[in-house]
Scaffold this active site. Structure first.
Site: not given
Ligand SMILES: CSC[C@H]1O[C@H](OP(=O)(O)O)[C@H](O)[C@@H]1O
Length: 370
Positions: A254
């Site tokens: 992220d």
């Molecule tokens: C390529 S997505 C990056 C990242 O986003 C996800 O979090 P969320 O589902 O809470 O948006 C997860 O941390 C992924 O690795």
């Protein structure tokens, strides 16, 4: 936001054509495919906040396109400068939907600069709005191209690390596939590319409590693509590594700080510790836009804390209460993995490897590939 059941492609998180945006409601996957109509930045903000759409790249794109749809259908009577001000304020609002992923704020900053520049020469607001809409639409195709490049570089690098006739079993966490991006994915994109090269023995995906992105979304993508895959609980990861069945761990990101410290889904840090203990290489896969050079280390990365309901209730908060009423909850959505536990960072421009035992030269890499 109305819901429609049309199903262009079950892994397509974002369905867009100029003037219209529909987002796949990922809270209802894998059993239901429902698209929500997004007509404004407010609809986009709510969809991101409520995890209708999630994943660092996908939320940036969804945010920009929600504003593009509002703008396209807007009856605006102001000046070009007022048009730019309208857009910059809306982008600032959209950034507030989720704080940790840098993609959203990075995209907003770039789009704000673009519209302010457009307003300097535009004779009418229409030209400012069109410049914005064009740029927002480009994010869709750019992201898929970046993800395929991440997959290419990742597969080539992993293959270079293999001894003769060796193949790969890869553990991944959360969802970093088509559902987290505009298509193909980042870490899951590397798994797709390794599989396409005939090098993948097995993919392992963790459930990824509490929102279950792994069991609901990554497992869905792997089954959809007929990639050999096994679902495990988050707590089984160390035992799986100890069993010798994992050759590499690949996760998304992220936000990557200037020293390589990486914020990712909660549980990533535990996986990195287990991988280090078992001497298994641990990779982060992310576009260069996930790198935040303004942060010297991961110490300053804002980690979003989400609703206690995600733990107290079943199905990541969507079901009925299962935890004891009255218990307090700590629910950070992300954690930060220190650079010294990361073997390499796979980007669309190539793989960032260590320049010493514990250090990356991220700034040098970014400068080189600019
Ligand atoms: C390529 S997505 C990056 C990242 O986003 C996800 O979090 P969320 O589902 O809470 O948006 C997860 O941390 C992924 O690795």
């Amino acid at each position: 936001m109305e819901s429609t059941n049309s199903k262009p492609n079950s892994l397509q998180s974002i369905c867009y054509q100029r003037g219209s945006l529909r987002l796949l409601d990922q809270r209802r996957l894998p059993l239901e495919t429902v698209y929500l109509d997004i007509r404004s930045a407010t609809d986009g903000w709510n969809a991101i906040k409520d995890m209708v759409v999630r994943g660092a790249p996908a939320i940036a794109i969804a945010a920009a396109l929600s504003l593009a749809v509002e703008t396209f259908n807007l009856d605006f009577s102001g000046t070009s400068t007022e048009a730019a001000s309208f857009l910059t304020k809306k982008l600032e609002y959209l950034v507030s939907s989720r704080p940790t992923a840098v993609n959203l704020s990075d995209a907003a900053t770039k789009l704000q600069k673009l519209v302010l520049k457009a307003a300097e020469t535009a004779d009418e607001p229409k030209a400012v709005f069109e410049a914005f809409i064009d740029a927002a639409e480009r994010m869709l195709t750019d992201d898929v191209n970046d993800n395929k490049a991440i997959g290419f570089h990742g597969a080539r690098f992993l293959q270079s690390q293999l001894k003769d006739s060796e193949s790969l079993s890869i553990l991944t966490h959360c969802n970093t596939g088509s559902l987290a991006t505009a298509g193909y994915g980042t870490a899951l994109g590397v798994i797709r590319s390794v599989h396409a090269e005939g090098l993948l023995v097995q993919a392992f995906c963790t459930e990824t409590r509490p929102f279950n992105q792994g069991s609901r979304l990554t497992a869905f993508e792997l089954v959809h693509d007929m990639i050999p895959a096994t679902l495990i609980t988050d707590s089984a990861a160390a035992a799986l590594m100890k069993s010798g069945r994992v050759n590499a761990v690949i996760v998304g990101a992220d936000r990557v700080a200037a020293n390589g410290d990486t914020a990712n889904k909660i549980g990533t840090y535990s996986l990195a510790i287990s991988a280090s203990f078992h001497k298994i290489p641990f990779y982060v896969a992310a576009p260069v836009t996930s790198i935040d050079l303004s942060l010297p280390s991961g110490e300053d990365i804002i980690v979003e804390e989400r609703s206690p309901k995600e733990l107290l209730n079943a199905d990541g908060g969507l079901g009925k209460q299962v935890a004891a009423p009255g218990i307090s909850v700590w629910n950070p959505a992300f954690d930060v993995t220190p650079a010294n536990l990361i073997t390499g960072i796979i980007t669309e421009k190539g793989v960032i490897t260590k320049v010493s035992a514990d250090a990356f030269d991220i700034k040098g890499f970014v400068e080189k590939v600019k």
